[in-house]
Scaffold this active site. Structure first.
Site, PDB file in Angstrom:
ATOM      1  NE  ARG A 156      -8.250  -6.706   1.715  1.00  0.00           N
ATOM      2  CZ  ARG A 156      -7.100  -6.864   2.382  1.00  0.00           C
ATOM      3  NH1 ARG A 156      -7.096  -6.788   3.680  1.00  0.00           N
ATOM      4  NH2 ARG A 156      -5.981  -7.091   1.746  1.00  0.00           N
ATOM      5  NE  ARG A 179      -7.288  -0.753   5.869  1.00  0.00           N
ATOM      6  CZ  ARG A 179      -7.043  -2.032   6.106  1.00  0.00           C
ATOM      7  NH1 ARG A 179      -6.622  -2.418   7.293  1.00  0.00           N
ATOM      8  NH2 ARG A 179      -7.254  -2.951   5.170  1.00  0.00           N
ATOM      9  NE  ARG A 221      -3.532  -2.308   2.603  1.00  0.00           N
ATOM     10  CZ  ARG A 221      -3.858  -2.943   3.714  1.00  0.00           C
ATOM     11  NH1 ARG A 221      -3.408  -2.520   4.877  1.00  0.00           N
ATOM     12  NH2 ARG A 221      -4.622  -4.009   3.677  1.00  0.00           N
TER      13      ARG A 221
HETATM   14  N1  LIG Z   1      -1.407 -16.644   7.917  1.00  0.00           N
HETATM   15  C1  LIG Z   1      -0.901 -15.424   7.860  1.00  0.00           C
HETATM   16  N2  LIG Z   1      -1.708 -14.370   7.744  1.00  0.00           N
HETATM   17  C2  LIG Z   1      -1.159 -13.149   7.708  1.00  0.00           C
HETATM   18  C3  LIG Z   1       0.229 -12.943   7.787  1.00  0.00           C
HETATM   19  N3  LIG Z   1       0.477 -11.610   7.722  1.00  0.00           N
HETATM   20  C4  LIG Z   1      -0.716 -11.016   7.636  1.00  0.00           C
HETATM   21  N4  LIG Z   1      -1.708 -11.929   7.617  1.00  0.00           N
HETATM   22  C5  LIG Z   1      -3.166 -11.725   7.569  1.00  0.00           C
HETATM   23  O1  LIG Z   1      -3.527 -11.428   6.256  1.00  0.00           O
HETATM   24  C6  LIG Z   1      -4.709 -10.663   6.278  1.00  0.00           C
HETATM   25  C7  LIG Z   1      -4.577  -9.510   5.331  1.00  0.00           C
HETATM   26  O2  LIG Z   1      -3.578  -8.640   5.760  1.00  0.00           O
HETATM   27  P1  LIG Z   1      -3.366  -7.246   5.021  1.00  0.00           P
HETATM   28  O3  LIG Z   1      -3.264  -7.470   3.563  1.00  0.00           O
HETATM   29  O4  LIG Z   1      -2.221  -6.548   5.670  1.00  0.00           O
HETATM   30  O5  LIG Z   1      -4.730  -6.492   5.260  1.00  0.00           O
HETATM   31  P2  LIG Z   1      -5.437  -5.918   6.571  1.00  0.00           P
HETATM   32  O6  LIG Z   1      -5.534  -6.997   7.595  1.00  0.00           O
HETATM   33  O7  LIG Z   1      -6.757  -5.509   6.040  1.00  0.00           O
HETATM   34  O8  LIG Z   1      -4.644  -4.758   7.041  1.00  0.00           O
HETATM   35  C8  LIG Z   1      -4.910 -10.248   7.738  1.00  0.00           C
HETATM   36  O9  LIG Z   1      -5.899 -11.112   8.287  1.00  0.00           O
HETATM   37  C9  LIG Z   1      -3.608 -10.524   8.391  1.00  0.00           C
HETATM   38  O10 LIG Z   1      -3.745 -10.888   9.765  1.00  0.00           O
HETATM   39  C10 LIG Z   1       1.068 -14.085   7.900  1.00  0.00           C
HETATM   40  O11 LIG Z   1       2.277 -14.034   7.984  1.00  0.00           O
HETATM   41  N5  LIG Z   1       0.444 -15.290   7.933  1.00  0.00           N
HETATM   42  N1  LIG Z   2     -12.212   0.980  17.830  1.00  0.00           N
HETATM   43  C1  LIG Z   2     -12.186   1.621  16.676  1.00  0.00           C
HETATM   44  N2  LIG Z   2     -13.153   2.512  16.376  1.00  0.00           N
HETATM   45  C2  LIG Z   2     -13.153   3.153  15.193  1.00  0.00           C
HETATM   46  N3  LIG Z   2     -12.224   2.981  14.221  1.00  0.00           N
HETATM   47  C3  LIG Z   2     -11.243   2.109  14.455  1.00  0.00           C
HETATM   48  C4  LIG Z   2     -11.161   1.378  15.686  1.00  0.00           C
HETATM   49  N4  LIG Z   2     -10.075   0.586  15.633  1.00  0.00           N
HETATM   50  C5  LIG Z   2      -9.505   0.788  14.442  1.00  0.00           C
HETATM   51  N5  LIG Z   2     -10.192   1.714  13.727  1.00  0.00           N
HETATM   52  C6  LIG Z   2      -9.911   2.193  12.355  1.00  0.00           C
HETATM   53  O1  LIG Z   2     -10.346   1.142  11.471  1.00  0.00           O
HETATM   54  C7  LIG Z   2      -9.519   1.061  10.332  1.00  0.00           C
HETATM   55  C8  LIG Z   2      -8.982  -0.380  10.228  1.00  0.00           C
HETATM   56  O2  LIG Z   2      -8.065  -0.616  11.288  1.00  0.00           O
HETATM   57  P1  LIG Z   2      -6.754  -1.466  11.062  1.00  0.00           P
HETATM   58  O3  LIG Z   2      -5.961  -1.355  12.330  1.00  0.00           O
HETATM   59  O4  LIG Z   2      -6.101  -1.071   9.789  1.00  0.00           O
HETATM   60  O5  LIG Z   2      -7.401  -2.920  10.921  1.00  0.00           O
HETATM   61  P2  LIG Z   2      -6.738  -4.336  10.572  1.00  0.00           P
HETATM   62  O6  LIG Z   2      -5.270  -4.226  10.845  1.00  0.00           O
HETATM   63  O7  LIG Z   2      -7.426  -5.280  11.495  1.00  0.00           O
HETATM   64  O8  LIG Z   2      -7.059  -4.590   9.143  1.00  0.00           O
HETATM   65  C9  LIG Z   2      -8.424   2.087  10.521  1.00  0.00           C
HETATM   66  O9  LIG Z   2      -8.718   3.215   9.740  1.00  0.00           O
HETATM   67  C10 LIG Z   2      -8.460   2.411  12.013  1.00  0.00           C
HETATM   68  O10 LIG Z   2      -8.053   3.718  12.274  1.00  0.00           O
END
Ligand SMILES: Nc1nc2c(ncn2[C@@H]2O[C@H](COP(=O)(O)OP(=O)(O)O)[C@@H](O)[C@H]2O)c(=O)[nH]1
Ligand SMILES: Nc1ncnc2c1ncn2[C@@H]1O[C@H](COP(=O)(O)OP(=O)(O)O)[C@@H](O)[C@H]1O
Length: 402
Positions: free
Chosen positions: A279, A268, A175
């Site tokens: 997702r 986000r 990203r």
């Molecule tokens: N199994 C596995 N899942 C992962 C790993 N790293 C990230 N993920 C998972 O992949 C999913 C997508 O991650 P990401 O593309 O960063 O998107 P986000 O969770 O929406 O911020 C999330 O559920 C993460 O927890 C990994 O090393 N192994």
């Molecule tokens: N408790 C909350 N209330 C409102 N917004 C939240 C909260 N926790 C996280 N966010 C927002 O939600 C979005 C997704 O959070 P993020 O940490 O990127 O999720 P994930 O890592 O699980 O994909 C971000 O923009 C974050 O700032």
């Protein structure tokens, strides 16, 4: 099949008494398990700088060069070897300090059996023994957009010396603000697939159409720095870690409602509409699995961010005033080339008083293996080393060094 080393197989165990042989050419030891004799030492078939392993199969009379996984120990001018539980061999390198002398060669553990299925031949794997303990890693899972990354960042910001993030590999594109090596190791699928085959990953999964995985190294570098490791992985990954040698705490983050999850994901603004839809579809399944599987030790609802963060800290025992990691580096000990080893239950007695001018009562160490954690292809942790004086102490853990 490898070339036979320069000694006769019939007299293998006679020449290399089970456990200790410190003076033979190439510094080899031989350990017999069933129909196989594991010869440790001498040249590795890929590098002369590391300790080699060959297997002699008694039933066929053949020598085998196994696939060797994990970081291999550098050659030393003598080592001893002890069989543990029939599936791994403890190798103690002489002439080394205690932070680099204990190595485990796994030969029949569940990890090895899995790897043998993938490789289709004999596999062994090294794991470096590390003295002392680091607190259990933390696995955090939950659907995309629930707030995992936000909660982890808070934790790392408030406790920078206590926690370290396991940087995963992924085949998804970065990203805008993501940095390679910090947020993820962004990888080609073919490279990642090959590394998975080579046993470099603790777990991996296909998530939202991309490959994600935690390398053994990603977790080990954090623990080596004396920090507690945090893994942000999906539910499939959490299940694999549960089945692995990594002893962790598993926390599932749940949204207050599906509508709120969708709102956060859209706000986000890091995904296309198509990716958001994918997702959200996957989120339903993850929420079901997370809540019902019994896989997770704790489920936290991330409604109000501040109170969710407080609850997370409570789970991790981070009460007011706890700000720094309590790192305890074990005191270093020099192990000489000449030492004798013996095994009593989960304790290894290392007698370093075997030299010409030393008394048997000098420098007797006890390596306690009863709290071992982890294993190949990473590190084996939880080793405790005690110094003992056999004339006054029983082997009971007095005089602990670590
Ligand atoms: N199994 C596995 N899942 C992962 C790993 N790293 C990230 N993920 C998972 O992949 C999913 C997508 O991650 P990401 O593309 O960063 O998107 P986000 O969770 O929406 O911020 C999330 O559920 C993460 O927890 C990994 O090393 N192994
Ligand atoms: N408790 C909350 N209330 C409102 N917004 C939240 C909260 N926790 C996280 N966010 C927002 O939600 C979005 C997704 O959070 P993020 O940490 O990127 O999720 P994930 O890592 O699980 O994909 C971000 O923009 C974050 O700032």
């Amino acid at each position: 099949m490898g070339e036979a080393p320069a000694f006769f197989a019939d007299s293998l165990l006679g020449d290399f008494p089970n456990g200790v042989d410190l003076k033979s050419e190439g510094h080899k030891t031989a350990i017999c398990i069933g129909s196989k004799i594991y010869v440790i030492g001498g040249a590795d078939h890929e590098s002369t700088a590391v300790i080699g392993v060959q297997i002699f199969e008694k039933s066929s009379g053949e020598w085998i060069n196994p696939t060797v996984l994990g970081t291999k120990p550098k050659v030393s001018n003598g080592h001893s070897a002890v069989l543990l539980n029939g599936d791994r061999i403890l190798v103690i390198k002489g002439n080394s300090k205690s932070d680099g002398c204990f190595w485990f060669l796994e030969v029949g553990t569940p990890f090895i059996r899995e790897q043998e299925k993938t490789h289709g031949n004999e596999v062994v794997a090294w794991s470096k023994g590390v003295l002392g303990n680091v607190e259990k890693p933390i696995v955090i899972s939950g659907p995309s957009g629930v707030g995992k990354g936000t909660l982890i960042s808070e934790l790392m910001k408030e406790f920078p010396s206590m926690f370290g993030f396991s940087v995963s590999h992924t085949t998804r594109a970065p990203r805008e603000k993501e940095q390679n090596g910090f947020h993820y190791h962004f990888s080609d699928r073919s490279v990642m697939e090959r590394e998975i085959k080579d046993g470099k990953f603790l777990e991996f999964a296909s998530v939202h159409g991309n490959l994600y995985g935690t390398s053994v190294e990603a977790v080990e570098v954090v623990a080596d720095a004396g920090k507690r490791c945090i893994l942000d992985i999906d539910v499939q990954g959490a299940r694999s870690v549960r089945a692995s040698s990594l002893d962790a705490i598993f926390i599932f983050i749940s949204p207050p409602s599906f509508e709120e999850l969708e709102k956060r994901l859209r706000a986000r603004a890091t995904e296309t509409e198509e990716q958001i839809q994918k997702r959200l579809r996957n989120a339903r399944a993850e929420l079901e699995q997370g809540k019902s599987s019994g896989l997770f030790d704790h489920i936290l609802v991330n409604d109000d961010l501040e109170s969710c963060y407080e609850n997370l800290k409570n789970i991790l025992g981070l009460t007011e005033g706890v700000k720094t990691a309590h790192k305890t580096y074990p005191e270093l000990v020099d192990l000489p080339v000449e030492h004798l080893v013996s095994k009593i239950d989960q304790k290894i007695l290392i007698n370093c008083g075997a030299g010409e001018y030393q008394k048997a009562s000098d420098n007797m160490y006890v390596l306690d293996l009863s709290l071992l954690k982890g294993g190949a292809p990473g590190r084996t942790r939880g080793l405790n080393l005690f110094v003992t004086n056999p004339s006054t102490d029983r082997v009971n853990g007095d005089n602990q060094l670590s």
